[in-house]
Enzyme design. Structure first.
Site, PDB file in Angstrom:
ATOM      1  N   LYS A  13       0.832  -1.212   0.000  1.00 18.65           N
ATOM      2  CA  LYS A  13       0.000   0.000   0.000  1.00 18.65           C
ATOM      3  C   LYS A  13       0.870   1.267   0.000  1.00 18.65           C
ATOM      4  O   LYS A  13       0.565   2.219  -0.704  1.00 18.65           O
ATOM      5  CB  LYS A  13      -0.943   0.014   1.222  1.00 18.65           C
ATOM      6  CG  LYS A  13      -1.919  -1.170   1.261  1.00 18.65           C
ATOM      7  CD  LYS A  13      -2.989  -0.993   2.323  1.00 18.65           C
ATOM      8  CE  LYS A  13      -2.476  -1.000   3.739  1.00 18.65           C
ATOM      9  NZ  LYS A  13      -1.922  -2.298   4.193  1.00 18.65           N
ATOM     10  N   ARG A  88     -10.042   0.615   7.785  1.00 22.61           N
ATOM     11  CA  ARG A  88      -9.660  -0.755   8.138  1.00 22.61           C
ATOM     12  C   ARG A  88     -10.899  -1.605   8.416  1.00 22.61           C
ATOM     13  O   ARG A  88     -10.795  -2.810   8.564  1.00 22.61           O
ATOM     14  CB  ARG A  88      -8.815  -0.778   9.421  1.00 22.61           C
ATOM     15  CG  ARG A  88      -7.418  -0.209   9.297  1.00 22.61           C
ATOM     16  CD  ARG A  88      -6.487  -1.173   8.610  1.00 22.61           C
ATOM     17  NE  ARG A  88      -5.197  -1.389   9.206  1.00 22.61           N
ATOM     18  CZ  ARG A  88      -4.108  -0.642   9.056  1.00 22.61           C
ATOM     19  NH1 ARG A  88      -4.149   0.453   8.361  1.00 22.61           N
ATOM     20  NH2 ARG A  88      -2.963  -1.003   9.586  1.00 22.61           N
ATOM     21  N   ARG A 127      11.255  -5.518   5.330  1.00 21.21           N
ATOM     22  CA  ARG A 127      10.986  -4.140   4.890  1.00 21.21           C
ATOM     23  C   ARG A 127      11.860  -3.134   5.652  1.00 21.21           C
ATOM     24  O   ARG A 127      12.062  -3.256   6.843  1.00 21.21           O
ATOM     25  CB  ARG A 127       9.510  -3.819   5.132  1.00 21.21           C
ATOM     26  CG  ARG A 127       9.149  -2.360   4.912  1.00 21.21           C
ATOM     27  CD  ARG A 127       7.677  -2.145   4.772  1.00 21.21           C
ATOM     28  NE  ARG A 127       6.890  -2.481   5.949  1.00 21.21           N
ATOM     29  CZ  ARG A 127       5.562  -2.456   5.968  1.00 21.21           C
ATOM     30  NH1 ARG A 127       4.894  -2.133   4.878  1.00 21.21           N
ATOM     31  NH2 ARG A 127       4.906  -2.759   7.063  1.00 21.21           N
ATOM     32  N   ARG A 162      10.558  -0.521  10.924  1.00 21.10           N
ATOM     33  CA  ARG A 162       9.450  -0.182  11.805  1.00 21.10           C
ATOM     34  C   ARG A 162       9.432  -1.127  13.000  1.00 21.10           C
ATOM     35  O   ARG A 162       9.658  -2.322  12.838  1.00 21.10           O
ATOM     36  CB  ARG A 162       8.129  -0.306  11.037  1.00 21.10           C
ATOM     37  CG  ARG A 162       7.756   0.943  10.296  1.00 21.10           C
ATOM     38  CD  ARG A 162       6.585   0.723   9.407  1.00 21.10           C
ATOM     39  NE  ARG A 162       5.437   0.100  10.067  1.00 21.10           N
ATOM     40  CZ  ARG A 162       4.243  -0.060   9.502  1.00 21.10           C
ATOM     41  NH1 ARG A 162       4.056   0.371   8.270  1.00 21.10           N
ATOM     42  NH2 ARG A 162       3.257  -0.628  10.135  1.00 21.10           N
ATOM     43  N   ARG A 173      -1.104  -8.658  13.623  1.00 20.86           N
ATOM     44  CA  ARG A 173      -1.675  -7.690  12.666  1.00 20.86           C
ATOM     45  C   ARG A 173      -2.441  -8.420  11.565  1.00 20.86           C
ATOM     46  O   ARG A 173      -3.487  -7.972  11.104  1.00 20.86           O
ATOM     47  CB  ARG A 173      -0.566  -6.813  12.064  1.00 20.86           C
ATOM     48  CG  ARG A 173      -0.119  -5.716  13.023  1.00 20.86           C
ATOM     49  CD  ARG A 173       1.258  -5.204  12.691  1.00 20.86           C
ATOM     50  NE  ARG A 173       1.343  -4.476  11.446  1.00 20.86           N
ATOM     51  CZ  ARG A 173       2.484  -4.244  10.793  1.00 20.86           C
ATOM     52  NH1 ARG A 173       3.630  -4.690  11.266  1.00 20.86           N
ATOM     53  NH2 ARG A 173       2.476  -3.567   9.679  1.00 20.86           N
TER      54      ARG A 173
HETATM   55  P1  AMP Z   1       0.116   0.767   9.002  1.00 19.76           P
HETATM   56  O1  AMP Z   1       1.275   1.714   8.868  1.00 19.76           O
HETATM   57  O2  AMP Z   1      -1.040   1.124   8.128  1.00 19.76           O
HETATM   58  O3  AMP Z   1       0.531  -0.677   8.890  1.00 19.76           O
HETATM   59  O4  AMP Z   1      -0.434   0.956  10.505  1.00 19.76           O
HETATM   60  C1  AMP Z   1       0.379   0.668  11.632  1.00 19.76           C
HETATM   61  C2  AMP Z   1      -0.509   0.509  12.839  1.00 19.76           C
HETATM   62  O5  AMP Z   1      -1.212   1.734  13.098  1.00 19.76           O
HETATM   63  C3  AMP Z   1      -1.604  -0.554  12.702  1.00 19.76           C
HETATM   64  O6  AMP Z   1      -1.157  -1.860  13.015  1.00 19.76           O
HETATM   65  C4  AMP Z   1      -2.649  -0.045  13.695  1.00 19.76           C
HETATM   66  O7  AMP Z   1      -2.267  -0.341  15.015  1.00 19.76           O
HETATM   67  C5  AMP Z   1      -2.550   1.484  13.530  1.00 19.76           C
HETATM   68  N1  AMP Z   1      -3.483   1.968  12.472  1.00 19.76           N
HETATM   69  C6  AMP Z   1      -3.167   2.500  11.273  1.00 19.76           C
HETATM   70  N2  AMP Z   1      -4.271   2.825  10.582  1.00 19.76           N
HETATM   71  C7  AMP Z   1      -5.325   2.473  11.373  1.00 19.76           C
HETATM   72  C8  AMP Z   1      -6.733   2.526  11.215  1.00 19.76           C
HETATM   73  N3  AMP Z   1      -7.295   2.983  10.085  1.00 19.76           N
HETATM   74  N4  AMP Z   1      -7.518   2.080  12.238  1.00 19.76           N
HETATM   75  C9  AMP Z   1      -6.966   1.624  13.368  1.00 19.76           C
HETATM   76  N5  AMP Z   1      -5.647   1.513  13.585  1.00 19.76           N
HETATM   77  C10 AMP Z   1      -4.818   1.940  12.593  1.00 19.76           C
END
Ligand code: AMP
Length: 221
Positions: A13, A88, A127, A162, A173
Site C-alpha cells: 500500500k 480498516r 521491509r 518499523r 496484525r
Molecule cells: P500501518 O502503517 O497502516 O501498517 O499501521 C500501523 C498501525 O497503526 C496498525 O497496526 C494499527 O495499530 C494502527 N493503524 C493505522 N491505521 C489504522 C486505522 N485505520 N484504524 C486503526 N488503527 C490503525
C-alpha cells in the site's frame, strides 16, 4: 479521483501510494504514518495509540476517525487523495464516506492488493523505510535493496525498520486484518468499486503496473 487501498500489512500500500502521489499528483493520507508521527512527538494521542500499535491491534475507531477528520481538509487542493491504511473496517469506511460527502466528493476506487499471508510475513520482516518523512521511500532487503546498505537511494537518509515489523506483531496484525477485511471488501464490492490485484512475495510494484491497473479498472467499469 479518490482511491482507498486495501490489503494486509506489507502488501504494498505504501509503495502504491508513493507512486500515485508522484505520477497522478494525488494527496497521500496514511493513518499509520500519522500515528507514528504522534508517537515520535510524544503527544497524548501518540501515547494512547502506541499501546495498541505495539501489540499489533487496531487503534479504536473513535480515536482514528477523529484524527483523520482533523487532517482531511489539508488535502482539498490535491488531484484526489489516496487513502493508505484507512478504512480498516466498515465503520471507518462509512465515516470516510461522510467526510468526503461534506466536501462534495466520494471514494472512486478501492484497490485491493491481494497477497498470501506467508508472503506478507516475508515482506514485512525484510521491509526497511526511509527515516526522512518527506521522502518515505520503501525498500526490501530481498527484492528491492538500496544501492548502499542502510541508506536511502533517493535522499541519502538512514533506513530504519518499523518497530511493529517483527514476526510476532505481524502475526497479530494479520489476524486483526483477516477479522476485519472480509466485510470491508464486500462493502466496496457491493458498490462496484473494488478492483482486486493478485500479488506475490517478490513483486516490486512499478509505475507501469499502476498505470495498467488504472487503465484496466477504467475499461471494466
Ligand atoms: P500501518 O502503517 O497502516 O501498517 O499501521 C500501523 C498501525 O497503526 C496498525 O497496526 C494499527 O495499530 C494502527 N493503524 C493505522 N491505521 C489504522 C486505522 N485505520 N484504524 C486503526 N488503527 C490503525
Amino acid at each position: 479521483m479518490n482511491i482507498v487501498l486495501l490489503g494486509g500489512p506489507g502488501s504494498g500500500k505504501g509503495t502504491v501510494s508513493n507512486l500515485l502521489e508522484e505520477t497522478q499528483n494525488m494527496g497521500h493520507i496514511a493513518t499509520g504514518d500519522m500515528f507514528r508521527e504522534e508517537i515520535k512527538n510524544e503527544t497524548d494521542l501518540g501515547k494512547k495509540a502506541q499501546e495498541y500499535i505495539n501489540k499489533g491491534n487496531l487503534v479504536p475507531d473513535d480515536i482514528t476517525i477523529n484524527m483523520l477528520k482533523g487532517k482531511i481538509n489539508q488535502f482539498k487542493d490535491f488531484h484526489g487523495v489516496v487513502f493508505d491504511g484507512f478504512p480498516r473496517n466498515v465503520e471507518q469506511a462509512k465515516a470516510l464516506e461522510d467526510m468526503l460527502e461534506e466536501q462534495g466528493q466520494k471514494v472512486d476506487l478501492a484497490l485491493f492488493l491481494d497477497i498470501p499471508d506467508e508472503d506478507i510475513i516475508y515482506r514485512t520482516v525484510k521491509r526497511r523505510i526511509c527515516s526522512n518523512k518527506e521522502c518515505g521511500a520503501i525498500y526490501n532487503l530481498e527484492y528491492k535493496k538500496p544501492k548502499v546498505d542502510g541508506i536511502c537511494d533517493i535522499c541519502g537518509s538512514k533506513l530504519i525498520q518499523r518497530k511493529d515489523d517483527n514476526e510476532e506483531t505481524i502475526t497479530e496484525r494479520l489476524k486483526v486484518y483477516h477479522e476485519q477485511s472480509k466485510e470491508l471488501i464486500e462493502f466496496y464490492e457491493e458498490q462496484n468499486l473494488l478492483y482486486r490485484v493478485k500479488l506475490h512475495a517478490s513483486v516490486n510494484i512499478t509505475k507501469e503496473m499502476i498505470k495498467e491497473w488504472l487503465e484496466n479498472y477504467n475499461k471494466n467499469r
